[in-house]
Design an enzyme around this catalytic site. Structure first.
Site, PDB file in Angstrom:
ATOM      1  N   ASP A 133      -2.509 -12.988   5.204  1.00 52.70           N
ATOM      2  CA  ASP A 133      -3.873 -12.478   5.010  1.00 52.70           C
ATOM      3  C   ASP A 133      -4.422 -12.037   6.367  1.00 52.70           C
ATOM      4  O   ASP A 133      -4.587 -12.852   7.274  1.00 52.70           O
ATOM      5  CB  ASP A 133      -4.753 -13.571   4.392  1.00 52.70           C
ATOM      6  CG  ASP A 133      -6.163 -13.059   4.118  1.00 52.70           C
ATOM      7  OD1 ASP A 133      -6.491 -11.926   4.529  1.00 52.70           O
ATOM      8  OD2 ASP A 133      -6.939 -13.807   3.494  1.00 52.70           O
ATOM      9  N   TYR A 159     -16.594   2.428   6.955  1.00 51.14           N
ATOM     10  CA  TYR A 159     -15.122   2.441   6.993  1.00 51.14           C
ATOM     11  C   TYR A 159     -14.637   3.110   8.279  1.00 51.14           C
ATOM     12  O   TYR A 159     -13.814   2.548   9.014  1.00 51.14           O
ATOM     13  CB  TYR A 159     -14.573   3.175   5.760  1.00 51.14           C
ATOM     14  CG  TYR A 159     -13.108   3.538   5.866  1.00 51.14           C
ATOM     15  CD1 TYR A 159     -12.109   2.580   5.705  1.00 51.14           C
ATOM     16  CD2 TYR A 159     -12.710   4.861   6.115  1.00 51.14           C
ATOM     17  CE1 TYR A 159     -10.768   2.923   5.809  1.00 51.14           C
ATOM     18  CE2 TYR A 159     -11.370   5.206   6.224  1.00 51.14           C
ATOM     19  CZ  TYR A 159     -10.410   4.240   6.064  1.00 51.14           C
ATOM     20  OH  TYR A 159      -9.081   4.584   6.173  1.00 51.14           O
ATOM     21  N   GLY A 190       0.817  -1.212   0.000  1.00 51.71           N
ATOM     22  CA  GLY A 190       0.000   0.000   0.000  1.00 51.71           C
ATOM     23  C   GLY A 190       0.850   1.260   0.000  1.00 51.71           C
ATOM     24  O   GLY A 190       2.090   1.197  -0.061  1.00 51.71           O
ATOM     25  N   GLN A 191       0.196   2.403   0.092  1.00 47.88           N
ATOM     26  CA  GLN A 191       0.915   3.687   0.021  1.00 47.88           C
ATOM     27  C   GLN A 191       1.904   3.849   1.181  1.00 47.88           C
ATOM     28  O   GLN A 191       3.086   4.121   0.964  1.00 47.88           O
ATOM     29  CB  GLN A 191      -0.070   4.856   0.092  1.00 47.88           C
ATOM     30  CG  GLN A 191      -0.972   5.007  -1.100  1.00 47.88           C
ATOM     31  CD  GLN A 191      -1.613   6.388  -1.058  1.00 47.88           C
ATOM     32  OE1 GLN A 191      -1.020   7.372  -1.483  1.00 47.88           O
ATOM     33  NE2 GLN A 191      -2.838   6.465  -0.550  1.00 47.88           N
TER      34      GLN A 191
END
Ligand SMILES: NC(=O)c1ccc[n+]([C@@H]2O[C@H](COP(=O)([O-])OP(=O)(O)OC[C@H]3O[C@@H](n4cnc5c(N)ncnc54)[C@H](OP(=O)(O)O)[C@@H]3O)[C@@H](O)[C@H]2O)c1
Length: 292
Positions: free
Chosen positions: A37, A126, A12-13
């Protein structure tokens, strides 16, 4: 003393930025989703038990804010249950946990930048899943850092800068929300902050712990950020679209966003000596790297 650090979400970023910024400081291990995972609590426990980690940095998250509205189970598994499992497994071995969280735990109704102890009130699934993750990290491991950040951009991964550059190359006019304000923040800047905090936590058992805010200095609307991005494109001789300001009401999304996403950073400056550079300097660097 072990210098091995486990970084989740390494594709990811923020995870990518940690690997880039580490510069040999730590032995960084950043498993892919196939290798770890986070939906699998047993795999988390086995990973933590498998090595003498000096610290764990959890950058992995379910970050599809709108999709989370209809995929709550997956969002809560990755954003709430996984941090809980990481916290318990690290606490059992005395390992500090650094967990990345978000401005979306707030509802954006405050007129000032949010402080660490302001009441949380997520607007969507979220945000609720991330808030549950914060609680799980706090409850599971007393040696935790919860680092809330916002409006993350970088030359890699999916983010607003890359979307603007793509759309700007396709269209002559863009309409961008101008009434949501926040602090655009470089994944690189977050990575540096996390590495600094990890270093201190590893060296000093009495290093401060708890919840911290980190964003780049200054503030902008999404429209202001788009104008800054295209300002650098134009300065580099590139063609740019007209960027029209629109209200949030003209850009409906499944998940509601906070109107005020600004975070106050004096606590991290005071406790860890971490100063944030201005977002405009950071954006010039990100656009430059993307256009190079
Ligand atoms: N992006 C923002 O604007 C923003 C704002 C505030 C806070 N944050 C927080 O900052 C942190 C880092 O965000 P980011 O922008 O770097 O996120 P990102 O680019 O979307 O990366 C998310 C990472 O999590 C991994 N991941 C997702 N589900 C997983 C699973 N089940 N098992 C293992 N790995 C999984 C992804 O792996 P794959 O590559 O396999 O998908 C990816 O490496 C997150 O905690 C996020 O909530 C982000």
């Amino acid at each position: 003393m072990s210098r091995a650090i486990l970084v989740t979400g390494g594709t990811g970023q923020v995870g990518t930025a940690i690997v880039r910024e580490n510069g040999g400081r730590f032995d960084v291990v950043a498993p892919t989703r196939a290798e770890l995972d986070l939906g699998d609590v047993g795999a988390i426990e086995a990973m933590i038990a498998g090595r003498d980690w000096a610290a764990v940095i959890n950058c992995a998250a379910y970050t599809a804010v709108d999709r989370a509205e209809s995929e709550g189970d997956v969002a809560f598994a990755v954003n709430a249950e996984a941090p809980g499992a990481l916290a318990r497994a690290t606490a059992a071995r005395g390992i500090p946990l650094l967990h990345v969280s978000t401005d979306y735990v707030f509802d954006g109704s405050k007129a000032e930048p949010y402080r660490e102890d302001d009441p949380v009130h997520p607007l969507g699934v979220y945000g609720a899943s991330k808030e549950a993750g914060e609680q799980a990290a706090r409850a599971g491991n007393p040696r935790h850092i919860i680092l809330r950040t916002a409006w993350v951009v970088s030359p890699w991964g999916a983010n607003f800068v890359k979307t603007m550059l793509r759309l700007g190359a396709e269209r002559s006019e863009l309409r961008v929300v101008a009434d949501q304000i926040g602090c655009p923040t470089g994944a690189t800047d977050i990575a540096r902050a996390l590495l600094t905090m990890a270093e201190r936590l590893i060296a000093d058992p009495d290093a401060p712990v708890g919840t911290y805010h980190f964003v780049n200095a200054g503030e902008a609307s999404w429209h202001g950020l788009a104008e800054a991005i295209f300002g650098h494109v134009a300065a580099g001789g590139g063609a740019v679209p007209v960027v029209l300001p629109i209200p949030t009401s003209e850009y409906p999304t499944p998940a509601k966003r906070p109107m005020n996403s600004r975070l106050a950073t004096d606590k991290i400056a005071r406790d860890y000596g971490i100063a944030a550079r201005d977002w405009r300097v950071m954006i010039e660097e990100v656009v430059g790297e993307l256009r190079a």
